[in-house]
Design an enzyme around this catalytic site. Structure first.
Site, PDB file in Angstrom:
ATOM      1  N   ASN A 183       1.466 -41.198  -6.124  1.00  0.00           N
ATOM      2  CA  ASN A 183       0.686 -41.129  -5.364  1.00  0.00           C
ATOM      3  C   ASN A 183       0.954 -42.433  -4.587  1.00  0.00           C
ATOM      4  O   ASN A 183       0.787 -42.395  -3.817  1.00  0.00           O
ATOM      5  CB  ASN A 183      -1.081 -41.839  -6.303  1.00  0.00           C
ATOM      6  CG  ASN A 183      -1.890 -40.955  -6.688  1.00  0.00           C
ATOM      7  OD1 ASN A 183      -1.544 -39.618  -7.139  1.00  0.00           O
ATOM      8  ND2 ASN A 183      -2.622 -41.033  -8.072  1.00  0.00           N
ATOM      9  N   ASP A 184       1.355 -43.595  -4.940  1.00  0.00           N
ATOM     10  CA  ASP A 184       1.895 -44.265  -4.234  1.00  0.00           C
ATOM     11  C   ASP A 184       3.036 -44.165  -3.256  1.00  0.00           C
ATOM     12  O   ASP A 184       3.156 -44.360  -2.054  1.00  0.00           O
ATOM     13  CB  ASP A 184       1.972 -46.072  -4.912  1.00  0.00           C
ATOM     14  CG  ASP A 184       0.878 -46.812  -5.405  1.00  0.00           C
ATOM     15  OD1 ASP A 184      -0.430 -46.071  -4.800  1.00  0.00           O
ATOM     16  OD2 ASP A 184       0.479 -47.677  -5.437  1.00  0.00           O
TER      17      ASP A 184
ATOM     18  N   SER B 119       8.261 -43.638 -14.684  1.00  0.00           N
ATOM     19  CA  SER B 119       7.203 -42.169 -14.430  1.00  0.00           C
ATOM     20  C   SER B 119       6.265 -42.011 -13.342  1.00  0.00           C
ATOM     21  O   SER B 119       6.566 -43.784 -12.719  1.00  0.00           O
ATOM     22  CB  SER B 119       6.243 -43.110 -15.252  1.00  0.00           C
ATOM     23  OG  SER B 119       4.888 -42.420 -15.000  1.00  0.00           O
TER      24      SER B 119
ATOM     25  N   LYS C 141       0.660  -1.183  -0.208  1.00  0.00           N
ATOM     26  CA  LYS C 141       0.231   0.281  -0.073  1.00  0.00           C
ATOM     27  C   LYS C 141       0.160   1.531  -0.251  1.00  0.00           C
ATOM     28  O   LYS C 141       0.788   1.955  -0.868  1.00  0.00           O
ATOM     29  CB  LYS C 141      -1.163   0.286   1.535  1.00  0.00           C
ATOM     30  CG  LYS C 141      -1.801   1.120   1.248  1.00  0.00           C
ATOM     31  CD  LYS C 141      -2.181   1.224   2.158  1.00  0.00           C
ATOM     32  CE  LYS C 141      -3.537   0.422   2.928  1.00  0.00           C
ATOM     33  NZ  LYS C 141      -4.165  -0.244   3.797  1.00  0.00           N
TER      34      LYS C 141
ATOM     35  N   ARG D  15      -3.158   3.101   8.790  1.00  0.00           N
ATOM     36  CA  ARG D  15      -2.902   1.961   8.061  1.00  0.00           C
ATOM     37  C   ARG D  15      -1.987   1.188   7.641  1.00  0.00           C
ATOM     38  O   ARG D  15      -0.834   1.863   7.342  1.00  0.00           O
ATOM     39  CB  ARG D  15      -3.596   2.720   6.787  1.00  0.00           C
ATOM     40  CG  ARG D  15      -4.782   3.399   6.357  1.00  0.00           C
ATOM     41  CD  ARG D  15      -5.161   4.299   5.047  1.00  0.00           C
ATOM     42  NE  ARG D  15      -6.288   4.689   4.490  1.00  0.00           N
ATOM     43  CZ  ARG D  15      -7.825   4.883   4.329  1.00  0.00           C
ATOM     44  NH1 ARG D  15      -7.284   3.802   3.644  1.00  0.00           N
ATOM     45  NH2 ARG D  15      -8.214   5.855   4.411  1.00  0.00           N
TER      46      ARG D  15
ATOM     47  N   TYR E 145       7.837 -34.881 -18.861  1.00  0.00           N
ATOM     48  CA  TYR E 145       6.721 -34.296 -18.533  1.00  0.00           C
ATOM     49  C   TYR E 145       6.377 -34.875 -17.416  1.00  0.00           C
ATOM     50  O   TYR E 145       6.323 -35.520 -16.830  1.00  0.00           O
ATOM     51  CB  TYR E 145       6.043 -35.515 -20.012  1.00  0.00           C
ATOM     52  CG  TYR E 145       6.046 -37.070 -19.454  1.00  0.00           C
ATOM     53  CD1 TYR E 145       5.134 -37.490 -18.971  1.00  0.00           C
ATOM     54  CD2 TYR E 145       7.488 -37.798 -20.197  1.00  0.00           C
ATOM     55  CE1 TYR E 145       4.911 -38.568 -18.752  1.00  0.00           C
ATOM     56  CE2 TYR E 145       7.693 -39.159 -19.968  1.00  0.00           C
ATOM     57  CZ  TYR E 145       5.771 -39.526 -19.342  1.00  0.00           C
ATOM     58  OH  TYR E 145       6.139 -41.475 -18.981  1.00  0.00           O
TER      59      TYR E 145
ATOM     60  N   HIS F 232     -11.763 -43.381  -2.609  1.00  0.00           N
ATOM     61  CA  HIS F 232     -11.879 -43.558  -3.858  1.00  0.00           C
ATOM     62  C   HIS F 232     -13.464 -42.924  -4.314  1.00  0.00           C
ATOM     63  O   HIS F 232     -12.582 -42.934  -6.074  1.00  0.00           O
ATOM     64  CB  HIS F 232     -13.040 -45.387  -3.963  1.00  0.00           C
ATOM     65  CG  HIS F 232     -13.388 -46.023  -5.151  1.00  0.00           C
ATOM     66  ND1 HIS F 232     -14.675 -45.633  -5.257  1.00  0.00           N
ATOM     67  CD2 HIS F 232     -12.523 -46.586  -5.485  1.00  0.00           C
ATOM     68  CE1 HIS F 232     -13.975 -46.830  -6.482  1.00  0.00           C
ATOM     69  NE2 HIS F 232     -13.188 -47.255  -6.965  1.00  0.00           N
TER      70      HIS F 232
ATOM     71  N   GLY G 106       4.968 -42.452  -9.921  1.00  0.00           N
ATOM     72  CA  GLY G 106       3.487 -42.400  -9.237  1.00  0.00           C
ATOM     73  C   GLY G 106       3.907 -41.904  -8.407  1.00  0.00           C
ATOM     74  O   GLY G 106       3.882 -42.460  -7.300  1.00  0.00           O
TER      75      GLY G 106
ATOM     76  N   CYS H   1       3.100 -39.291 -13.546  1.00  0.00           N
ATOM     77  CA  CYS H   1       1.831 -39.599 -13.675  1.00  0.00           C
ATOM     78  C   CYS H   1       0.571 -39.851 -12.559  1.00  0.00           C
ATOM     79  O   CYS H   1      -0.431 -40.566 -12.673  1.00  0.00           O
ATOM     80  CB  CYS H   1       1.541 -40.982 -14.252  1.00  0.00           C
ATOM     81  SG  CYS H   1       1.974 -42.346 -14.043  1.00  0.00           S
TER      82      CYS H   1
ATOM     83  N   ARG I 140      -3.989  -0.508  -6.561  1.00  0.00           N
ATOM     84  CA  ARG I 140      -3.607  -2.236  -6.299  1.00  0.00           C
ATOM     85  C   ARG I 140      -3.968  -3.253  -7.543  1.00  0.00           C
ATOM     86  O   ARG I 140      -4.674  -3.014  -8.044  1.00  0.00           O
ATOM     87  CB  ARG I 140      -3.703  -3.107  -4.951  1.00  0.00           C
ATOM     88  CG  ARG I 140      -5.311  -3.107  -4.792  1.00  0.00           C
ATOM     89  CD  ARG I 140      -5.220  -3.985  -3.449  1.00  0.00           C
ATOM     90  NE  ARG I 140      -6.696  -4.064  -3.202  1.00  0.00           N
ATOM     91  CZ  ARG I 140      -7.384  -4.379  -1.863  1.00  0.00           C
ATOM     92  NH1 ARG I 140      -6.087  -4.437  -0.674  1.00  0.00           N
ATOM     93  NH2 ARG I 140      -8.653  -4.204  -1.703  1.00  0.00           N
TER      94      ARG I 140
ATOM     95  N   GLU J  60       7.119 -45.683  -7.927  1.00  0.00           N
ATOM     96  CA  GLU J  60       6.084 -45.398  -6.972  1.00  0.00           C
ATOM     97  C   GLU J  60       7.096 -45.982  -5.513  1.00  0.00           C
ATOM     98  O   GLU J  60       6.047 -46.504  -4.790  1.00  0.00           O
ATOM     99  CB  GLU J  60       4.938 -46.138  -7.411  1.00  0.00           C
ATOM    100  CG  GLU J  60       5.039 -46.974  -7.600  1.00  0.00           C
ATOM    101  CD  GLU J  60       3.340 -47.935  -8.675  1.00  0.00           C
ATOM    102  OE1 GLU J  60       2.355 -47.027  -8.097  1.00  0.00           O
ATOM    103  OE2 GLU J  60       3.572 -48.817  -9.171  1.00  0.00           O
TER     104      GLU J  60
ATOM    105  N   ARG K 183      -4.538 -46.646 -17.698  1.00  0.00           N
ATOM    106  CA  ARG K 183      -4.395 -47.889 -16.575  1.00  0.00           C
ATOM    107  C   ARG K 183      -5.295 -49.016 -16.980  1.00  0.00           C
ATOM    108  O   ARG K 183      -6.799 -48.990 -17.645  1.00  0.00           O
ATOM    109  CB  ARG K 183      -5.293 -47.229 -15.452  1.00  0.00           C
ATOM    110  CG  ARG K 183      -4.377 -46.787 -14.877  1.00  0.00           C
ATOM    111  CD  ARG K 183      -5.136 -46.390 -13.645  1.00  0.00           C
ATOM    112  NE  ARG K 183      -5.792 -45.204 -13.794  1.00  0.00           N
ATOM    113  CZ  ARG K 183      -6.153 -43.514 -14.026  1.00  0.00           C
ATOM    114  NH1 ARG K 183      -5.703 -43.418 -12.377  1.00  0.00           N
ATOM    115  NH2 ARG K 183      -6.696 -42.612 -14.296  1.00  0.00           N
TER     116      ARG K 183
ATOM    117  N   GLY L 264      -8.020  -7.348   4.823  1.00  0.00           N
ATOM    118  CA  GLY L 264      -8.616  -7.667   6.156  1.00  0.00           C
ATOM    119  C   GLY L 264      -8.095  -7.806   7.914  1.00  0.00           C
ATOM    120  O   GLY L 264      -8.668  -8.595   8.429  1.00  0.00           O
TER     121      GLY L 264
ATOM    122  N   MET M 111      -4.661  -7.494   9.438  1.00  0.00           N
ATOM    123  CA  MET M 111      -4.181  -6.017  10.271  1.00  0.00           C
ATOM    124  C   MET M 111      -5.221  -5.250  10.115  1.00  0.00           C
ATOM    125  O   MET M 111      -6.152  -4.946   9.416  1.00  0.00           O
ATOM    126  CB  MET M 111      -2.924  -6.033   9.543  1.00  0.00           C
ATOM    127  CG  MET M 111      -2.000  -7.231  10.019  1.00  0.00           C
ATOM    128  SD  MET M 111      -0.401  -6.790   9.098  1.00  0.00           S
ATOM    129  CE  MET M 111      -0.188  -6.013   7.374  1.00  0.00           C
TER     130      MET M 111
ATOM    131  N   ARG N 144       0.108 -49.148 -18.944  1.00  0.00           N
ATOM    132  CA  ARG N 144       0.782 -49.465 -17.174  1.00  0.00           C
ATOM    133  C   ARG N 144       0.328 -50.922 -16.809  1.00  0.00           C
ATOM    134  O   ARG N 144      -1.742 -51.227 -16.962  1.00  0.00           O
ATOM    135  CB  ARG N 144      -0.090 -48.997 -16.219  1.00  0.00           C
ATOM    136  CG  ARG N 144       1.049 -49.622 -14.764  1.00  0.00           C
ATOM    137  CD  ARG N 144       0.256 -49.203 -14.051  1.00  0.00           C
ATOM    138  NE  ARG N 144      -0.637 -49.014 -13.959  1.00  0.00           N
ATOM    139  CZ  ARG N 144      -1.931 -48.271 -13.056  1.00  0.00           C
ATOM    140  NH1 ARG N 144      -1.402 -47.123 -11.643  1.00  0.00           N
ATOM    141  NH2 ARG N 144      -3.195 -48.313 -12.250  1.00  0.00           N
TER     142      ARG N 144
END
Lengths: 934, 934
Positions: B823-824, B819, B24, B94, B907, B459, B821, B887, B338, B800, B567, B103, B105, B666
């Site tokens: 998630n796992d 690749s 500001k 201010r 990638y 799931h 994995g 992936c 701003r 993975e 998959r 909001g 401070m 896969r």
């Protein structure tokens, strides 16, 4: 240059040249240098073998010329000529690599015989039978080893001849019979071999040398090296010796003897011999050898000479020797000497004796005993004679996996409850398809466990190893019918209450009783002495995994320097406590919810204004009233109080026994559903009650329990709501446990004792968890009742998740110690569930060589070990005072202990029964380190 | 030294000094330098704030003197004096830090008034009402911010006065009423404040500055910074400005305007204003502001000036501006400017427009649009008016977790089978307590999913995000009674077939229908253009996770450069295939056993001799006959053949669509039990059949299925028998899949197309697994039928498991690509089961700040990221040709994509609907890299 590099005469080498000459060759050289009666000969080096492979299977240039020259020297020495028609020289061609690979590679004896020279040999020795017998042996061996023919037709021909002539053994076959056998051999080779049998002795020799080189890469040799982690590229040496003949008459013999007993370690010449025979006859078991003492009566001079030689070799090598000898017409020859394989008992005794005799140092004595072998000495085993008797009686029922060592006889029980409620003075064997945590009371009560399913990392296996009870698991040929209370295997049926015996060393199961022998591990025994020597050497401390006062006492007996892992879940399984545990766990979510409602409302009161504020105040009062009036919350509070009392007593007992020594207490780690009745049986019961319209009250009760069990059910409990995740979401549980530890500590301090508890937080994945828990739990210790000295309990954490290891630098400043939970760390790093892997695929992986070793038994250095090294290095950098231990099952495995030493840990912790192994292995790790440093 | 370091006059600073002056302050300085009508004032630096905290909460030496000097300069400029009794200067104080924290401070306005100066102000302005109103505002704000009193009593006092006098708004309160309010305020302060209200303006100013400093560390500000990852140690600046009064009469006003519409991005002045008011009146919503266009009618000159200023600011900053202004008696002041927050649509449009206008570069346009925001543009949403209408009608039933974005209306179905068999032209919402893999056919058919249990990684959530269908999960206040086909919530009951609407953006659930708006993502749209600009910049390739031809087509539309994860398990779930899948899986163990018996016997035949050999031959013949005659084996073979046909067609379709682009397929990964009927229901059915003595044939059939299901049951399926462990133990399954891939490839090559399949082996933990599989599978590809060109299919692996990452140097030489994995890898690294964590403890962890972000949504750099970096570095070192992708679901998350860029991957692959986000995020990652490099 020339080929001399590839060949060493025996007098040119020595025992230190194992790399180049192989073990057998180096020792032959050494014996020749000592002036012992070794037949003349030479060694073709391992380098020649490596060069042979580099050349794609061709003898290196110049080697053959050199071999011929060296054979000429043998001819000179013995006064016979190779291929000579009147007095032919015969040689043996023997494999021998740097590392002992017994029976894995090939050897050819009696080489140099053909239709002509066999007559010469007969003439020169005046013994036609001997000459023909030698020729018979040569062809048989050469056909198999060098021509790669099947052994069967040759064996059949010999067997037929014996039958026809009524000879009791090969040695009794007369020249005519042998002649006929040789005829038959010629036919077989004509029929089956693509290449004719070489009659030129030089050709025989060339083929034999190549065959020995080739045998380095045979399937069985490769597999053996794989298993024993011997490099594949070092090759074998080839030893060529003038033959001496133990089969040259009844004044000849061949035998093996040991400088001390390999069974007991007693200092006496031990061994056996066979008159008129060659070495292979001893090995094949076709004739029964005589005890070595017989030689003293038959040929006292030879015996005396043998005793002298063996004694000299033992002193020279400073180790028990295993010596191969041959007597040819009363003249003694030594053909091989090596360190003797021995039993654990013999290993301990000979190491101690030789140290006391001044032959070896204390360090060398400690190095000599394979640590893993001690397991044989620490648990009861079957009396060997009684076991053999049982086998003869056909009482062996089945063969399972040797999951936990030891042997036991007892009456069969088919469920844990029956076992737990049985009279305490009776020996029981719990027989189950498989076990689960619910079976703990019965497992604790039983003398041993037998299961038809599961692998060596199954629940039954892991628990019994921890408890030091024998177990045989995964005994698939066994049918366990728990409904009919019937065990059947191998045509035998056994009912509940009948006696059964199981051998946890071998995995065998027997009907009926077998006498056991209990080991002597008293403090004054031989083993105890060896271990005090080990204790003087080792850098790693050794603690015990111990959950009960009994465990703790046993741990002290076995030399524990503290308790490295005291699991508290086992305490919760005791029958009188389980109801309180269930009360606490089933109510915890509801009570937590009530408490968080109160906190929410309190927050709203502080922030809101106007009507909203009034509403929030009303909500707060209502929430407080709900908690105050809740029957569930009261029951929950009572359960917590009772458990706190139990736990205080638990910890007081253990800390008292371990006075002055550290006791690492792990807070509750198990997933909650393990404490509830099994979900599956509830599911079935409720379904049946609903379908049959059973008692509504019973149904309602079961439905309530089912609801609880379902809410605690998890798809993957191993990756679920357990460990410190419980401690954070249901803070009361951990606070109760820490309060109990603090109270127990105070009580003992008041008595003037020196209790040293340490609190361990399990399953941490981020420093934030420890910050949240430590603040709260340290407050609990401060708030514990008055104590004569302030209670300062060190807090530490398990490193058992990969992320904990990878962020050790952030975790270390929050704690006083790390303890590597290598079991779980292995599960997460490999993505292997211990409960599933063994049965479903791990045994397949081990059998097919996809994994060289079970990573739950021997720590995987490439993956798990790398994580540990990261955590050690970065944890210590962030907190130089950090204490580092390991408390997974690997803490009792010698190779893993060596890793722990190298990784720089401060201690390992293992089950009490493996403490002697760990003490010895830790000392050996230190010695190995010194060797590397030197 | 002196305090001048701590204070900058507006004309001394500029927009680049955000670090020191806050956003500001820096912009106020910049506007002052541009000559815009900013009230005179100065900025106290963030360094002063940091020093204040260093001193333990004291103003740095000299600061107060300096503040007084600078206030004197303001007095000079405006011709009023602070505390003056006739013409007092008022100021605003201010807050403003480097990063926008709206909001969070505090700010204080109208400072400088007391009982004396308020009279002066009234005199000077001739407006007593205005003076009293300003004083009222000042006390109200100061009491709350500086004296930390509760706001409620003050608000109550104002409300009472309005009621009493019948004033519709604050602006209508007359001087008498205001006087009474002030009386009441004084009372409240006397009653509630421990310190009296400071009447000395200088004292007010000192307290106000300190209060702003203190507000930097307020609980809400700290929490906000935590969430937005703003550092805690940078502090706030304090801006002190001469007050200008929008509440000084009906020719005064205050307002906010945007240089372009923040909703649509249209180029027009957009905003609102409120006559006779101060800024807080706009924010509080007490009065409804007027559209900015109204200003053009009321005060055309002021409006013109405002348009000019805003336009100049936009050009100056080259970004859409959000400007705060005040008109005092017809004179315009600008109080803040701003960059404007905007909707995704506006972000895209303004970025493109401004680039086309030459204001910014293409790169800057790409940088301007927050990638995550695009998700708003890619799926249907509820028409906002229709949704508000539904809320007003009380049709909002419940609030769950916004698991998968999008909005849908449809008829309720309570089970997957009903859904799967419903007419295809009807929109259905599948409503379940939770979903399992068995529900896939129904999920595929439904327009959206609603569950009462489960978290955003459950799931239902994971599957729907993958499918791009809306889902609301974990809607705990909903009661789903699947037996009575009834949904109840919030007092409403809905039956199967009735309409329901769910909002996957917000997690809201509505009864009845709400109109949806479908996004325009046509190739010629604005977004498409922006993405082509992004494509020119980004280094990372972007592929799609796509399992079906439909997925593949959608992926192409959204710009996929290939398929990074196809998959195959989803293909197995199709109803007509499931019987063959079950046949194959239930028979695989038995058939494998038969085959290994044959191999065992064959081995024995080769090794044994004599009778043993004959016995082995007999055994071999018997085993071969068993396999040949086995009905099970025949059924198994048929199932495999049928599945091979199905799979060949599957792969042919997908490869055809993706012609010329890589398609990473896969091999089967899921635990086998997912393909069988649920174990629990079988368990119940069998128990009931047994208890009720039901049809014996039905019982037998169910018992057989139960046996199968039980044998596949695992304690922790995530860590169990799945992935390449299946491929190794039951080789036929993978061989069938690879054969199908090879056949499909041949077929297309024969048509002249350019199919580019790549085979990916899941769940590898050691190079040995790949050596074993690759050899066998490459042979299958060679043995596939004749092909116009040789089929060479690259093999790669998922990384993975932590161990795979830690041993990447050994794995890399065996493959063409890795690749990740993620998630796992996240599950194993954290020890978190996705299925369990969310519901049981992960939401607790996120709420309590133990984890700053959900590691399944945003890749955890410290743990998982470290493993990826290890694998990238060591994998590439071992195989420089290695291709590297990711992936997991993280492939569609902007922060995770930035990590992938930094880690050097080639990638990322994500669900089709997230491709635009990934393309944009990848470009932004490149731009961020360039900035770091510069």
């Amino acid at each position: 240059m020339g080929s001399t590099n590839y060949i060493y005469r025996f007098r040119e080498g020595d025992a230190d040249m194992r790399d180049l000459l192989g073990g057998k060759g180096a020792n032959l050289c050494e014996m020749a240098r000592l002036g012992l009666p070794v037949p003349p000969g030479f060694v073709i080096t391992t380098e020649a073998c490596r060069e042979y492979y580099r050349l794609g299977g061709a003898l290196p240039e110049g080697l053959w010329d050199s071999i011929q020259q060296h054979v000429a020297e043998i001819e000179e020495a013995v006064g016979r000529r190779f291929g000579d028609l009147t007095n032919p020289l015969l040689v043996s061609v023997r494999s021998g690599s740097k590392f002992s690979m017994p029976g894995m590679m090939d050897t050819i004896l009696n080489l140099g015989l053909n239709d002509d020279t066999v007559d010469g040999l007969a003439q020169a020795t005046g013994d036609r039978r001997f000459a023909l017998d030698s020729f018979r042996r040569f062809i048989q061996l050469f056909a198999k080893v060098a021509l790669h023919l099947e052994a069967e037709p040759f064996d059949d021909a010999v067997a037929e001849a014996k039958t026809r002539t009524g000879a009791a053994s090969d040695a009794e076959l007369d020249p005519d019979a042998l002649q006929e056998i040789l005829e038959r051999f010629r036919e077989i080779i004509r029929e089956r071999s693509s290449t004719p049998f070489p009659s030129d002795p030089w050709e025989q020799l060339r083929i034999a040398v190549q065959a020995v080189f080739e045998s380095w890469n045979s399937a069985r040799a490769t597999a053996y090296r794989e298993h024993h982690r011997i490099p594949h590229d070092i090759g074998t040496a080839v030893n060529v010796l003038a033959m001496v003949f133990g089969n040259s008459g009844w004044d000849s013999s061949t035998g093996v003897c040991f400088s001390r007993s390999p069974t007991t370690g007693d200092r006496e010449l031990y061994g056996e011999y066979l008159p008129n025979a060659q070495g292979e006859d001893v090995v094949s078991g076709a004739r029964t050898p005589k005890p070595i003492a017989g030689l003293a009566d038959e040929v006292p001079d030879v015996y005396r000479e043998l005793v002298e030689i063996v004694d000299r070799l033992e002193r020279h090598y400073a180790d028990v020797q295993d010596v191969e000898f041959t007597v040819e017409h009363g003249r003694l020859y030594v053909l091989q000497t090596r360190s003797a394989k021995r039993t654990a008992a013999a290993a301990v005794k000979t190491a101690l004796d030789m140290a006391r005799e001044g032959l070896i140092s204390h360090e060398e004595a400690v190095r000599r005993v394979p640590a893993e072998d001690l397991s044989q000495l620490l648990v009861p085993r079957f009396d060997e004679a009684a076991k053999q008797e049982a086998i003869r009686q056909g009482r062996r029922l089945a063969q399972g996996l040797n999951a936990s060592p030891g042997a036991a006889t007892g009456r069969i029980v088919f469920d844990a409850e029956t076992a737990a409620s049985a009279d305490s003075d009776e020996s029981l064997i719990l027989v189950r398809p498989e076990t689960s945590p619910d079976d703990m009371p019965g497992i604790l009560r039983a003398a041993a466990i037998l299961t038809s399913r599961g692998g060596i990392t199954s629940h039954a296996a892991v628990v019994t190893r921890g408890l030091g009870k024998p177990a045989v698991v995964g005994c698939a040929s066994l049918r366990v019918d728990t409904r009919r209370r019937l065990l059947s295997a191998n045509g035998t049926e056994l009912h509940e209450g009948e006696e059964i015996s199981i051998d946890g060393f071998s995995g065998e199961v027997f009907a009926g009783r077998i006498e056991t022998v209990t080991p002597d591990v008293s403090g004054t025994g031989e083993l105890a002495l060896l271990l005090t020597w080990a204790d003087e050497i080792r850098r790693l401390d050794v603690r015990a995994n111990a959950d009960t006062p009994d465990d703790a006492r046993q741990a002290l007996t076995f030399g524990a320097q503290g308790i490295g892992l005291c699991r508290t879940e086992h305490m919760f399984f005791q029958p009188e406590r389980l109801p309180f545990v269930r009360e606490m766990l089933t109510q915890a979510p509801a009570v937590s919810l009530m408490k968080s409602e109160i906190e929410d409302a309190r927050g709203a009161v502080n922030q809101a204004t106007g009507e909203a504020r009034e509403a929030a105040q009303k909500r707060l009062r209502a929430a407080e009233a709900r908690l105050a009036n809740s029957e569930d919350a009261k029951a929950y509070g009572t359960a917590l109080d009772r458990l706190a009392e139990y736990q205080t007593a638990d910890f007081r007992d253990i800390l008292r026994i371990m006075d002055g020594k550290p006791v690492v207490i792990r807070l509750l780690d198990a997933p909650l559903h393990e404490f509830l009745p099994p979900y599956e049986s509830l599911l079935q019961e409720v379904a049946v009650l609903r379908a049959t319209g059973g008692d509504p009250q019973a149904l309602e009760e079961k439905e309530r329990l089912l609801e609880s069990a379902k809410s605690l059910q998890e798809a993957n409990p191993m990756l679920g709501h357990r460990g410190c995740r419980l401690g954070l979401t249901y803070p009361d549980v951990y606070e109760m446990q820490v309060l109990a530890i603090a109270r127990a500590t105070c009580d003992l301090a008041r008595e003037g004792l020196d209790p040293r508890p340490e609190v361990m937080i399990p399953l941490v994945m981020d420093a934030s968890e420890l910050r949240a828990l430590n603040a709260r739990l340290e407050r609990v210790t401060r708030e514990a009742e008055d104590c004569p000295q302030p209670v300062t309990i060190p807090f530490g954490t398990m490193i058992e998740l990969p992320r904990a290891a990878l962020t050790a630098d952030r975790i270390a400043p929050e704690v006083r110690f790390f303890s590597f939970g290598s079991n779980d760390l292995t599960q997460m790093t490999f993505g292997f569930s211990r409960d599933d892997a063994e049965e479903k695929f791990l045994s397949f992986y081990l059998e097919s060589g996809l994994l060289p070793r079970n990573p739950f038994q021997q720590l995987d250095e490439a993956g798990v070990g790398r994580l540990i090294r990261i955590a050690v290095e970065e944890g210590r950098a962030a907190n130089p005072e950090l204490e580092l231990g390991l408390c997974g099952e690997h803490g009792g495995d010698p190779d893993s202990i060596d890793f722990c030493h190298r990784a720089g840990l401060d201690y390992v912790s293992c089950s009490a029964l493996r403490l002697p192994i760990a003490r010895l292995a830790a000392a050996q790790a230190t010695l190995a380190q010194r060797e590397r440093d030197a």
